[in-house]
Design a protein around this motif. Structure first.
Motif, short mmCIF file in Angstrom:
data_model
loop_
_atom_site.label_atom_id
_atom_site.label_comp_id
_atom_site.label_asym_id
_atom_site.label_seq_id
_atom_site.Cartn_x
_atom_site.Cartn_y
_atom_site.Cartn_z
N PHE A 192 11.58 1.51 14.68
CA PHE A 192 12.22 0.45 15.45
C PHE A 192 11.70 -0.92 15.01
CE2 PHE A 192 13.61 2.83 19.56
CZ PHE A 192 14.07 3.89 18.80
N PHE A 193 10.37 -1.03 14.86
CA PHE A 193 9.79 -2.30 14.42
C PHE A 193 10.19 -2.63 12.99
CE2 PHE A 193 6.47 -1.80 17.85
CZ PHE A 193 6.79 -2.98 18.51
N ALA A 194 10.24 -1.65 12.12
CA ALA A 194 10.64 -1.90 10.73
C ALA A 194 12.04 -2.50 10.67
CB ALA A 194 10.59 -0.60 9.93
N LEU A 210 17.67 2.28 1.95
CA LEU A 210 16.59 1.61 1.24
C LEU A 210 15.66 2.59 0.52
CD1 LEU A 210 15.66 -1.17 3.81
CD2 LEU A 210 16.69 -1.51 1.56
N ASN A 211 15.98 3.88 0.63
CA ASN A 211 15.22 4.95 -0.05
C ASN A 211 13.73 4.95 0.33
OD1 ASN A 211 17.52 5.80 -1.57
ND2 ASN A 211 17.20 4.07 -2.95
N VAL A 212 13.45 4.79 1.62
CA VAL A 212 12.06 4.75 2.05
C VAL A 212 11.68 5.96 2.91
CG1 VAL A 212 11.93 2.25 1.96
CG2 VAL A 212 12.60 3.35 4.09
N LEU A 213 12.59 6.88 3.12
CA LEU A 213 12.33 8.01 4.00
C LEU A 213 11.77 9.20 3.22
CD1 LEU A 213 15.47 8.01 6.33
CD2 LEU A 213 13.22 7.01 6.76
N GLU A 214 10.66 9.72 3.72
CA GLU A 214 10.14 10.99 3.22
C GLU A 214 10.74 12.12 4.06
OE1 GLU A 214 8.55 11.17 0.60
OE2 GLU A 214 7.22 9.44 0.29
N LYS A 215 10.49 13.35 3.65
CA LYS A 215 11.05 14.50 4.36
C LYS A 215 10.65 14.50 5.83
CE LYS A 215 11.40 19.55 4.23
NZ LYS A 215 11.00 20.80 3.53
N GLU A 216 9.38 14.17 6.10
CA GLU A 216 8.91 14.16 7.49
C GLU A 216 9.63 13.09 8.31
OE1 GLU A 216 4.80 13.27 9.95
OE2 GLU A 216 4.68 14.12 7.92
N ILE A 273 5.99 -4.06 4.94
CA ILE A 273 6.51 -3.67 6.24
C ILE A 273 5.44 -3.01 7.11
CG2 ILE A 273 7.33 -1.31 5.87
CD1 ILE A 273 9.41 -4.21 7.33
N ARG A 274 4.45 -2.40 6.49
CA ARG A 274 3.38 -1.78 7.29
C ARG A 274 2.58 -2.85 8.02
NH1 ARG A 274 1.01 3.16 3.50
NH2 ARG A 274 2.97 4.29 3.29
N GLU A 275 2.27 -3.92 7.32
CA GLU A 275 1.56 -5.02 7.96
C GLU A 275 2.41 -5.61 9.09
OE1 GLU A 275 0.78 -7.81 4.90
OE2 GLU A 275 -0.83 -6.64 3.98
N TYR A 276 3.70 -5.71 8.85
CA TYR A 276 4.59 -6.26 9.88
C TYR A 276 4.60 -5.39 11.13
CZ TYR A 276 8.78 -7.85 12.28
OH TYR A 276 9.65 -8.30 13.24
N THR A 331 4.11 8.47 6.75
CA THR A 331 4.89 9.02 5.65
C THR A 331 5.94 8.03 5.16
OG1 THR A 331 6.45 10.02 7.22
CG2 THR A 331 4.58 11.36 6.51
N LEU A 332 6.35 7.12 6.01
CA LEU A 332 7.38 6.15 5.63
C LEU A 332 6.91 5.32 4.44
CD1 LEU A 332 10.18 5.01 6.62
CD2 LEU A 332 8.86 3.25 7.81
#
Length: 321
Positions: A299-301, A234-240, A175-178, A8-9
């Motif tokens: 944590f990794f992000a 950074l406005n990357v959070l969804e509700k979940e 960031i997903r690849e990272y 969801t991120l």
């Protein structure tokens, strides 16, 4: 059994640029290079692009803030008239890393640092190259050390800028690849994924329930709040994501052990001729892997994004494993 990667991120694009500078004369530079480089960069951007650079109008009152590159870089907490050492709550959309602590430089010495820019700023990477090239002409630091921008390379070491010419495209990562690559690396190399080592000073965020923004002990609550605060800005959070991070925030048992030292660090503010002192943590933390396995993506992000206060000064870097 790791339940890694919360899909969801929202994704975050980023671009890593490695700058190599050639010093043109014998000189001295501050040991704390991140604050020096950040201050010089922001000063040059303001001189080039800020329509209110010669008055006291703050960024939030600026009529063109919605299209302002500086506002995009720094966010609503930024005060263009205040020293960066006094802006601990700014969450920038860029990171500067420099491990070179030397203060004495000779002619022809080199200085390297890394600049990471996020989201829309990746499309403007040539502006950062131009700014650091012009800083070399006017001089860096209190002694105005002049340098030549020898080259700029991407995150894989490919040169994209040399001899004042753009020689290649700057590849944008996400960031997903990272997160996936870091997880694979830790598992394939049998790294202790439950251990977090601080790579720089860290000063955690506080929710200010007691009215005190400074955190003088490393707690699960303060760490969790710092992770959530960085991602939220950074406005990357969804509700979940918000629900999961709230669960993390309320779990006081995620930390199994702490080997942490609380020290202090001084920063001299040239324009005001005064020194400010910050508390800082250095050391490592061991988490309960079963309690944090569904949060490891966050944590990794934040390995790449940094956490806590004073990111402008180079605080907030850590590595898992």
């Amino acid at each position: 059994y790791l339940q890694i990667w919360g899909k969801t991120l929202k994704n975050i694009n980023y671009l890593c640029l490695k700058f190599t500078l050639g010093i043109l004369h014998d000189c001295q530079l501050p040991g704390k290079k991140v604050s020096t480089l950040t201050g010089a960069m922001l000063s040059k951007f303001k001189k080039l692009y800020c329509i209110n650079r010669n008055n006291s109008v703050c960024c939030m009152e600026c009529k063109i803030r919605d299209i302002c590159m500086i506002f995009e870089m720094m966010g609503e907490k930024f005060d263009k008239n205040a020293p960066i050492a006094m802006q601990s709550d700014v969450f920038p959309r860029f990171i500067i890393n420099c491990r070179d602590g030397r203060t004495i430089f000779k002619e022809n010495d080199t200085l390297e640092f890394e600049l990471i820019i996020f989201d829309n700023l990746t499309e403007l990477f040539i502006q950062y190259i131009y700014v650091f090239e012009t800083i070399g002409q006017s001089g860096l630091g209190p002694e105005k050390a002049r340098y030549e921008l020898l080259s700029v390379s991407d995150g894989k070491g490919n040169i994209i800028y040399k001899n004042t010419l753009l020689t290649g495209n700057a590849p944008v990562s996400d960031i997903r690849e990272y997160i996936s690559s870091r997880l694979d690396y830790c598992l394939n190399n049998r790294k202790n994924i439950s251990r977090m080592t601080l790579l720089s000073s860290v000063m955690l965020n506080s929710d200010c329930k007691n009215g005190n923004k400074k955190v003088f002990f490393f707690s699960a609550e303060a760490f969790s709040y710092s992770i959530r605060e960085r991602l939220s800005r950074l406005n990357v959070l969804e509700k979940e994501d918000e629900e999961k991070l709230n669960e993390l925030l309320s779990d006081k048992r995620i930390i199994n052990g702490i080997n942490m030292k609380l020290t202090k660090i001084d920063y001299y503010i040239q324009n005001e001729q005064k020194t400010v002192t910050f508390p800082r943590f250095k050391g490592y933390i061991v988490f309960d892997i079963e309690r944090i396995n569904s949060y490891l993506d966050y944590f990794f992000a934040c390995e790449k994004l940094c956490i806590g206060q004073n990111i402008l000064l180079g605080f907030g870097r850590y590595v898992m494993g």
